[in-house]
Design a protein around this motif. Structure first.
Motif, PDB file in Angstrom:
ATOM      1  N   ARG A  93      -1.445 -14.500   6.979  1.00 26.56           N
ATOM      2  CA  ARG A  93      -0.443 -13.706   6.368  1.00 26.56           C
ATOM      3  C   ARG A  93       0.738 -14.683   5.724  1.00 26.56           C
ATOM      4  O   ARG A  93       1.404 -15.110   6.209  1.00 26.56           O
ATOM      5  CB  ARG A  93       0.222 -12.664   7.575  1.00 26.56           C
ATOM      6  CG  ARG A  93       0.657 -11.491   6.682  1.00 26.56           C
ATOM      7  CD  ARG A  93       1.235 -10.292   7.722  1.00 26.56           C
ATOM      8  NE  ARG A  93       1.960 -10.735   8.962  1.00 26.56           N
ATOM      9  CZ  ARG A  93       3.069 -10.544   9.018  1.00 26.56           C
ATOM     10  NH1 ARG A  93       3.960 -10.119   7.809  1.00 26.56           N
ATOM     11  NH2 ARG A  93       3.999 -10.981  10.037  1.00 26.56           N
ATOM     12  N   GLN A  95       4.112 -14.549   2.795  1.00 29.30           N
ATOM     13  CA  GLN A  95       5.175 -13.763   2.254  1.00 29.30           C
ATOM     14  C   GLN A  95       5.846 -14.803   0.942  1.00 29.30           C
ATOM     15  O   GLN A  95       5.787 -15.946   1.040  1.00 29.30           O
ATOM     16  CB  GLN A  95       6.457 -13.718   3.211  1.00 29.30           C
ATOM     17  CG  GLN A  95       7.756 -13.233   2.791  1.00 29.30           C
ATOM     18  CD  GLN A  95       8.782 -13.123   3.720  1.00 29.30           C
ATOM     19  OE1 GLN A  95       8.699 -12.209   4.594  1.00 29.30           O
ATOM     20  NE2 GLN A  95       9.737 -14.031   3.817  1.00 29.30           N
ATOM     21  N   ASN A 110      10.724  -8.362   0.014  1.00 26.83           N
ATOM     22  CA  ASN A 110       9.617  -9.541  -0.203  1.00 26.83           C
ATOM     23  C   ASN A 110       8.198  -8.841  -0.615  1.00 26.83           C
ATOM     24  O   ASN A 110       7.950  -7.630  -0.057  1.00 26.83           O
ATOM     25  CB  ASN A 110       9.822 -10.479   1.079  1.00 26.83           C
ATOM     26  CG  ASN A 110       9.073  -9.748   2.438  1.00 26.83           C
ATOM     27  OD1 ASN A 110       8.152  -9.156   2.596  1.00 26.83           O
ATOM     28  ND2 ASN A 110      10.335  -9.468   3.181  1.00 26.83           N
ATOM     29  N   GLN A 112       4.164  -9.429   0.425  1.00 26.86           N
ATOM     30  CA  GLN A 112       3.393  -9.972   1.403  1.00 26.86           C
ATOM     31  C   GLN A 112       1.699  -9.943   0.781  1.00 26.86           C
ATOM     32  O   GLN A 112       1.491  -9.017   0.473  1.00 26.86           O
ATOM     33  CB  GLN A 112       3.383  -9.557   2.897  1.00 26.86           C
ATOM     34  CG  GLN A 112       4.781  -9.778   3.287  1.00 26.86           C
ATOM     35  CD  GLN A 112       4.912  -9.136   4.773  1.00 26.86           C
ATOM     36  OE1 GLN A 112       4.068  -8.966   5.428  1.00 26.86           O
ATOM     37  NE2 GLN A 112       6.114  -9.044   5.225  1.00 26.86           N
ATOM     38  N   GLU A 127      -4.190  -7.671  -1.464  1.00 27.29           N
ATOM     39  CA  GLU A 127      -2.811  -7.532  -1.373  1.00 27.29           C
ATOM     40  C   GLU A 127      -2.567  -6.019  -2.117  1.00 27.29           C
ATOM     41  O   GLU A 127      -3.520  -5.671  -2.834  1.00 27.29           O
ATOM     42  CB  GLU A 127      -1.870  -8.638  -2.199  1.00 27.29           C
ATOM     43  CG  GLU A 127      -2.447  -8.865  -3.580  1.00 27.29           C
ATOM     44  CD  GLU A 127      -1.696 -10.204  -3.637  1.00 27.29           C
ATOM     45  OE1 GLU A 127      -0.406 -10.307  -3.973  1.00 27.29           O
ATOM     46  OE2 GLU A 127      -2.479 -11.029  -4.065  1.00 27.29           O
ATOM     47  N   GLU A 156       4.975 -19.560  -1.800  1.00 25.48           N
ATOM     48  CA  GLU A 156       4.758 -18.696  -0.631  1.00 25.48           C
ATOM     49  C   GLU A 156       5.217 -19.333   0.800  1.00 25.48           C
ATOM     50  O   GLU A 156       5.346 -20.594   0.736  1.00 25.48           O
ATOM     51  CB  GLU A 156       3.063 -18.549  -0.485  1.00 25.48           C
ATOM     52  CG  GLU A 156       2.231 -19.622  -0.082  1.00 25.48           C
ATOM     53  CD  GLU A 156       2.069 -20.687  -1.112  1.00 25.48           C
ATOM     54  OE1 GLU A 156       1.628 -21.773  -0.606  1.00 25.48           O
ATOM     55  OE2 GLU A 156       2.633 -20.454  -2.131  1.00 25.48           O
ATOM     56  N   GLN A 193       3.718  -4.412   2.611  1.00 28.63           N
ATOM     57  CA  GLN A 193       3.866  -4.861   3.973  1.00 28.63           C
ATOM     58  C   GLN A 193       3.021  -4.244   4.884  1.00 28.63           C
ATOM     59  O   GLN A 193       2.228  -4.505   5.941  1.00 28.63           O
ATOM     60  CB  GLN A 193       5.246  -4.944   4.565  1.00 28.63           C
ATOM     61  CG  GLN A 193       5.982  -6.038   3.660  1.00 28.63           C
ATOM     62  CD  GLN A 193       7.631  -5.961   3.982  1.00 28.63           C
ATOM     63  OE1 GLN A 193       8.016  -5.802   5.130  1.00 28.63           O
ATOM     64  NE2 GLN A 193       8.512  -6.236   2.893  1.00 28.63           N
TER      65      GLN A 193
END
Length: 228
Positions: A93, A95, A110, A112, A127, A156, A193
């Motif tokens: 995972r 961000q 942000n 993710q 995503e 990232e 998220q």
């Protein structure tokens, strides 16, 4: 308290107020910039959202083939374009910063996404944003980790990593049965998220949890049973 101590306290308080004032000004500036740049799209998400999934089958190529797969053709096309039995080996995972907004790990500003490796020597990313869902695939991990729809993405940061416990078939079933393909983006109740946490959990669930989800998916739709 002596005169010198009083003066020191006044200077200390003044310095603290100055720092707090500057911090608040910075927060206000970032908030205004974020809202002016993304507010109309990211608060509602409805203006740009497209049901289905955007699938880039070879993300390493500058003009790699991409499909905008509608919900009505999702199961059939995923069956044709992927190997349903391809096992997920590792799940990560990540961000990244929203353009123009610095990464703050505890803040909501942000983006993710999930990256995973499968036994068939493919790297994938999945995503969600205001445009819709995006699935990417490549033999080169950098192509899915550092690119989004053939364009470079911000640097990232890895948040967590686990071994995978399912395959592509189960991911497809999850997306379909949980109606992720039609859950319109919303900044507060259905954002990147929320989606990433759910996908990450599904790809790394225990065998017992995975079995329960598959049983539910089979009951949910004949189309899911056909794909399986």
């Amino acid at each position: 308290m002596t005169h010198s101590n009083k003066m020191g306290k006044v200077l200390s308080d003044s310095g603290l107020q100055l720092l707090l004032g500057r911090a608040q000004a910075s927060i206000n500036e970032v908030s205004e910039m974020f809202m002016s740049k993304f507010g109309s799209i990211r608060i509602s998400g409805g203006e740009s959202w497209k049901d289905g999934i955007y699938f880039v089958t070879e993300a390493a190529e500058a003009c790699g083939r991409a499909y905008m797969i509608p919900v009505s053709q999702f199961l059939q096309m995923m069956h044709q374009l992927t190997d349903p039995s391809d096992t997920v080996l590792r799940v990560q995972r990540f961000q990244t910063a929203v353009e123009g907004v610095p990464i703050i790990p505890t803040a909501m500003f942000n983006h993710q996404f999930v990256v995973f490796e499968t036994q068939g020597c493919w790297w994938w990313s999945i995503e969600k944003n205001a445009e819709g869902l995006t699935l990417q695939r490549s033999r080169d991990v950098k192509a899915v980790r550092r690119r989004y729809r053939q364009q470079p993405r911000p640097e990232e940061v890895l948040l967590e990593e686990k071994n995978g416990t399912c395959d592509i078939r189960e991911l497809v079933s999850f997306l379909y049965s949980e109606r992720e393909l039609t859950k319109i983006y919303h900044a507060f109740v259905s954002n990147c998220q929320h989606f990433v946490v759910d996908v990450y959990k599904h790809l790394t669930r225990s065998q017992e949890e995975k079995t329960l989800i598959l049983e539910y998916s089979e009951r949910y739709s004949r189309k899911v049973r056909y794909y399986l």
